[in-house]
Design a protein around this motif. Structure first.
Motif: not given
Length: 148
Positions: A11-16, A34-41
């Motif tokens: 859900e956090c990745w979806n918002i980001i 996408e991989e980086i973003g999912k790690e950030i989320s």
């Protein structure tokens, strides 16, 4: 009393993702981002405001800048209160602003909490302080256009 739970990492990745790749951005969601973003989320700790701020911060940034956010020291800190965590993320966002925007944002601190001021008056005050430069590009017709 109802205890609120944090959002899931997805859900956090979806918002980001919605913020970082909104229309008009310079980049699109690629596998590396996408991989980086999912790690950030995963670092968002389920806090929607943090996800929203980070998504806006990542908007139109290059992969190297995404990696810098992912590796930021803030994720290694421990916080006794959630408020401290949110403030540190907001500082990360503030520190990425241009000097002009930092000046404009900081100027707002002179007003009391919950003070209402019209956008037009605030822009005029910024202009009077010299925070806004005359437009240098063809697309901007007035100094006010720089902040819209």
């Amino acid at each position: 009393m109802h205890q609120l739970k944090g959002l899931s990492d997805d859900e956090c990745w979806n918002i980001i993702q919605r913020r970082a790749f909104c229309p008009g951005g310079l980049i699109t969601c690629g596998s590396g981002l996408e991989e980086i973003g999912k790690e950030i989320s995963k670092e968002v700790q389920g806090v929607p405001l943090v996800a929203k701020v980070l998504g806006a911060l990542l908007y139109s940034k290059k992969e190297t800048e995404w990696l810098a956010i992912q590796r930021a020291e803030i994720w290694n800190l421990t916080f006794e209160k959630e408020e401290n965590y949110i403030i540190e993320v907001l500082k990360l966002s503030y520190n990425s602003l241009s000097p002009m925007l930092k000046s404009c944002f900081s100027y707002c601190a002179i007003f009391p909490k919950d003070y209402w001021i019209s956008k037009e008056l605030l822009i005029q005050l910024w202009m009077a302080q010299g925070f806004l430069e005359a437009p240098a590009t063809q697309g901007e017709s007035t100094m006010e256009d720089k902040v819209h």
